[in-house]
Design a protein around this motif. Structure first.
Motif: not given
Length: 115
Positions: A98, A102, A104
């Protein structure tokens, strides 16, 4: 773009140990919070452990005292050392990064603990 690659899963007997690794591409690793999640068949994905950019850690109650999360910023890698494994730890384990609002995800690695 960040890519995460997990490794280290496998089949182990109850009471055994495994170490999972998650290696990230990109330059955001050192400032990112990293988490390990797991998902068993038919169940939701739950947080197992997380580590912040300063090294602060957090664990699910079910794994406290058995699992240890750590990070090596020089290698862009986070580890999850799992000890005294139980059959209920069986799941696909996912790494999450994080950063900059965002999230992933890696592709996951299977951990199976036999009784």
């Amino acid at each position: 773009q960040v890519q995460l690659v997990e490794s280290g899963g496998g089949l182990v007997q109850a009471g055994g140990s495994l170490r999972l690794s998650c290696t990230a591409s990109g330059s955001t690793f050192s400032i990112a919070a990293i988490g390990w999640y797991r998902q068993a068949p038919g169940k939701q994905r739950d947080l197992v452990a997380s580590i912040g950019s300063t090294g602060s850690t957090n664990y699910a109650n079910s794994v406290k005292g058995r699992f240890t999360i750590s990070r090596d910023n020089a290698k862009n890698t986070v580890y999850l050392q799992m000890s005294n494994l139980k059959p209920e730890d069986t799941a696909v384990y996912y790494c999450n990064l994080h950063a900059y609002f965002k999230d992933y995800w890696g592709q996951g690695t299977q951990v199976t603990v036999s009784s």
